[in-house]
Design a protein around this motif. Structure first.
Motif, PDB file in Angstrom:
ATOM      1  N   VAL A   9       0.835  -1.207   0.000  1.00 35.03           N
ATOM      2  CA  VAL A   9       0.000   0.000   0.000  1.00 35.03           C
ATOM      3  C   VAL A   9       0.865   1.251   0.000  1.00 35.03           C
ATOM      4  CG1 VAL A   9      -1.635   1.349   1.387  1.00 35.03           C
ATOM      5  CG2 VAL A   9      -1.992  -1.104   1.062  1.00 35.03           C
ATOM      6  N   GLN A  10       1.981   1.214   0.734  1.00 30.05           N
ATOM      7  CA  GLN A  10       2.803   2.408   0.886  1.00 30.05           C
ATOM      8  C   GLN A  10       3.717   2.673  -0.307  1.00 30.05           C
ATOM      9  OE1 GLN A  10       4.350   3.299   4.925  1.00 30.05           O
ATOM     10  NE2 GLN A  10       3.379   1.371   5.524  1.00 30.05           N
ATOM     11  N   ILE A  11       3.943   1.686  -1.173  1.00 27.68           N
ATOM     12  CA  ILE A  11       4.802   1.895  -2.340  1.00 27.68           C
ATOM     13  C   ILE A  11       4.231   2.968  -3.275  1.00 27.68           C
ATOM     14  CG2 ILE A  11       5.617   0.819  -4.479  1.00 27.68           C
ATOM     15  CD1 ILE A  11       6.180  -1.710  -2.829  1.00 27.68           C
ATOM     16  N   PRO A  12       2.933   2.877  -3.691  1.00 33.52           N
ATOM     17  CA  PRO A  12       2.410   3.946  -4.553  1.00 33.52           C
ATOM     18  C   PRO A  12       2.366   5.303  -3.858  1.00 33.52           C
ATOM     19  CG  PRO A  12       0.656   2.418  -3.915  1.00 33.52           C
ATOM     20  CD  PRO A  12       1.946   1.798  -3.516  1.00 33.52           C
ATOM     21  N   ILE A  13       2.135   5.309  -2.539  1.00 34.66           N
ATOM     22  CA  ILE A  13       2.137   6.581  -1.804  1.00 34.66           C
ATOM     23  C   ILE A  13       3.529   7.191  -1.811  1.00 34.66           C
ATOM     24  CG2 ILE A  13       1.836   7.623   0.492  1.00 34.66           C
ATOM     25  CD1 ILE A  13      -0.390   5.598   0.991  1.00 34.66           C
ATOM     26  N   PHE A  14       4.546   6.348  -1.582  1.00 31.22           N
ATOM     27  CA  PHE A  14       5.927   6.832  -1.599  1.00 31.22           C
ATOM     28  C   PHE A  14       6.263   7.422  -2.968  1.00 31.22           C
ATOM     29  CE2 PHE A  14      10.340   6.131  -2.796  1.00 31.22           C
ATOM     30  CZ  PHE A  14      11.011   6.776  -1.760  1.00 31.22           C
ATOM     31  N   TYR A  15       5.911   6.709  -4.043  1.00 29.19           N
ATOM     32  CA  TYR A  15       6.263   7.187  -5.381  1.00 29.19           C
ATOM     33  C   TYR A  15       5.489   8.464  -5.726  1.00 29.19           C
ATOM     34  CZ  TYR A  15       7.489   7.224 -10.290  1.00 29.19           C
ATOM     35  OH  TYR A  15       7.965   7.602 -11.522  1.00 29.19           O
ATOM     36  N   PHE A  61       5.568  14.391  -6.090  1.00 30.83           N
ATOM     37  CA  PHE A  61       4.850  15.580  -5.620  1.00 30.83           C
ATOM     38  C   PHE A  61       5.797  16.679  -5.143  1.00 30.83           C
ATOM     39  CE2 PHE A  61       3.029  17.879  -1.970  1.00 30.83           C
ATOM     40  CZ  PHE A  61       1.921  18.466  -2.562  1.00 30.83           C
ATOM     41  N   PHE A  62       6.698  16.372  -4.220  1.00 33.53           N
ATOM     42  CA  PHE A  62       7.497  17.401  -3.559  1.00 33.53           C
ATOM     43  C   PHE A  62       8.436  18.162  -4.504  1.00 33.53           C
ATOM     44  CE2 PHE A  62       6.236  14.935   0.222  1.00 33.53           C
ATOM     45  CZ  PHE A  62       5.717  15.982   0.977  1.00 33.53           C
TER      46      PHE A  62
END
Length: 599
Positions: free
Chosen positions: A424-430, A435-436
């Motif tokens: 779940v956190q892989i797409p959020i990380f990418y 984003f930043f």
């Protein structure tokens, strides 16, 4: 069996002390930096008085034209200051008046922001005359005339009149019309070759990051399709491009052809140091009617602001590299609106990111709870796993693995469930990785000692360059690495050691990961490092609360014992794994029998 007696005071105190030390470390360097900047500003004022700025002369860019003979004309509005050169009738200077560029000498974003300046952009239309001689409009001398917001540049070539008509419009737009009269007497060509050479100017602090974001961007299929190229030779000979642009980290220069560019191709090469980042060369054809070149174009010199890009309805919003498919949707539909909503409360950018992190953690908290419940269950059955390993110490590794899986199955522990939080956190990380460094609202926004959250903080200077690390240490990256290391230590307790010789020690690999993360974050956007520092600090707090307040190991032990009494139905995944292991075991036995026969 350890009983749940509430929060472990020693661990909570240790974590609190660590946070205070890290925050104290940050504030110390912030105050130190403020004093250094004040001293630097005073020195700079003294130097400016001693050494006033001297006017530089234009270089002789054409051997047949003297610098004094080159005329210029200018147009301005609140967004753009545009200058035109009589040599080639080109746009010779473009300043975005509402933005500033980073100055490496002062470590401040205090320079005028020019997309085009000092001949870094050079374009023209090329054709052959009837004698076979190649003619390019960039070599012709035009006469400029200004009328309101319109500049008309006129050139005469062997009796043919060529006019470039530029009209400055709102929304970073420069209309560009090409009109010819009598050109058909000179050439028989039915198309002109548009050639554009462009060197990307270094406008941001993070050179490597900005260089990686500099690339060709273009749309085709009546603006419906978009593509880009950042590393290789560009070839689009079959498509008709609606527009071609050179994208930078936060800005772009785009030329749109109303009737399109055909047989497009281009190449690019990186520039390792100096004022420029990349050199890009583009070539595409535009149609001529009756050997006359009468075509309409539009230049756009834009900031990469999503709302602005969408307003043109020309697929410009795809230029902003927020990620493909679901990743891009998360940034456009979730992270950007969330940031804007919190920023409207009047908070600074750093605290907006802090609250964003908390919101994301609250959303993911049910998944984290399941992960830590699984971890607690594995801790409870660890004695049984150790007992199995001891009994089958000299047994076949495959048989040992099967016995271990059987213990998990009887206890009702699904090892694959632990992979869910990571997946779940892989797409959020990418998504955040995209984003930043690309969200223009963060550009120039400082927080503590980081002057720009879209670039790295380099308060700790190194006297030499370290491979893959650079000549500085980012405090945000260091702080993030420390909390990731603590989190790793806290979560790796239940990890099994390798049972076969030659297998990697996963614990060691997990400890190495935070160190490698430092190399990645050290030159990345400090906003990303700040987000992951807060995220992992919250992870540590959540672990402590779940472990010592929410989860009760006695209840978990009772649940496992109850699971053992229940009849077990083998899941599809477990069945497949068992069948694969049995098949592998049969193949191994068959190979051993063949070896014995040969002996």
């Amino acid at each position: 069996m350890q009983q749940n007696n509430g929060i472990d005071k020693k661990q909570m105190i240790s974590f609190a002390v660590l946070c205070l030390v890290l925050f104290g470390f940050m504030f110390y360097f912030q105050n130190k930096q403020a004093k250094e900047e004040q001293l630097k500003a005073e020195q700079q004022k003294t130097e400016q008085v001693k050494n006033p700025v001297k006017q530089t002369q234009a270089s002789n860019i054409n051997p047949n034209v003297t610098p004094g003979s080159i005329q210029t004309a200018s147009l301005s509005n609140k967004e753009l200051n545009v200058e035109f050169s009589s040599l080639g009738g080109q746009v010779s200077k473009v300043q975005l008046s509402e933005y500033k560029a980073y100055d490496h000498k002062t470590d401040q974003a205090d320079l005028p922001l020019y997309l085009i300046n000092k001949n870094n952009s050079n374009y023209g239309f090329q054709f052959k005359d009837k004698t076979g001689k190649v003619v390019n409009t960039k070599d012709l001398v035009f006469a400029p005339a200004v009328n309101g917001n319109v500049v008309t540049l006129t050139a005469d070539y062997n009796g043919a009149v060529i006019q470039f008509i530029y009209t400055l419009l709102p929304k970073y737009t420069l209309d560009f019309k090409v009109r010819t009269q009598g050109l058909s007497k000179i050439t028989s060509d039915n198309k002109a070759d548009f050639i554009w050479d462009y060197s990307v100017r270094n406008l941001e602090k993070g050179r490597a990051q900005e260089q990686s974001h500099s690339e060709f961007s273009y749309a085709f299929n009546n603006y419906k399709d978009y593509d880009y190229d950042g590393r290789t030779t560009m070839e689009e000979e079959k498509e008709t491009l609606n527009w071609i642009g050179v994208k930078q980290q936060f800005f772009t220069s785009v030329i749109e052809a109303k009737n399109g560019f055909t047989q497009s191709k281009g190449n690019q090469e990186s520039i390792e140091e100096g004022e420029y980042l990349k050199k890009l060369n583009y070539e595409g054809f535009v149609q001529m009617t009756g050997s006359e070149l009468n075509q309409d174009f539009t230049w756009y010199f834009m900031p990469l602001d999503l709302k602005l890009l969408k307003s043109y309805d020309k697929n410009f919003d795809e230029i902003l590299p927020l990620g493909w498919s679901f990743i891009g949707w998360m940034n456009r539909g979730f992270f950007m609106p969330m940031y804007n909503l919190i920023a409207d409360w009047g908070l600074t950018a750093g605290w907006v990111i802090f609250l964003m992190t908390i919101i994301v953690k609250l959303i993911l908290s049910p998944i984290m709870y399941k992960q830590h419940k699984l971890s607690a269950m594995m801790k409870v059955i660890r004695p049984e796993i150790d007992e199995v390993n001891a009994k089958l110490k000299d047994a076949d590794p495959m048989k040992k693995q099967q016995a271990t899986m059987e213990v998990y199955r009887k206890a009702g522990v699904n090892q694959m469930a632990g992979c869910l939080p990571a997946l779940v956190q892989i797409p959020i990380f990418y998504a955040l990785f995209r984003f930043f460094p690309n969200f223009i609202d963060l550009r120039g926004q400082g927080f503590w000692f980081a002057k720009d959250l879209t670039a790295y903080d380099d308060l700790i200077k190194l006297p030499f360059k370290v491979p893959f690390l650079g000549d500085h240490l980012s405090i945000f990256a260091l702080a993030c690495t420390i909390v990731i290391l603590i989190y790793t230590v806290m979560t790796s307790g239940n990890m099994q050691q390798p049972q076969q010789e030659g297998m990697p020690n996963m614990k060691v690999l997990m400890y190495i990961f935070p160190i490698t993360f430092l190399f990645f974050l050290n030159t990345s956007a400090s906003g990303l490092s700040w987000y992951y520092f807060v995220s992992n600090a919250i992870n540590i707090l959540i672990i402590l609360v779940i472990k010592y307040v929410i989860l009760d190991e006695k209840k978990i032990h009772a649940q496992i014992q109850a699971n053992k009494e229940k009849p077990k139905t083998e899941g599809k995944f477990q069945k497949r794994m068992r069948e694969m292991m049995e098949k592998a075991q049969d193949q191994q036995k068959a190979q051993e029998q063949q070896r014995n026969k040969k002996k």
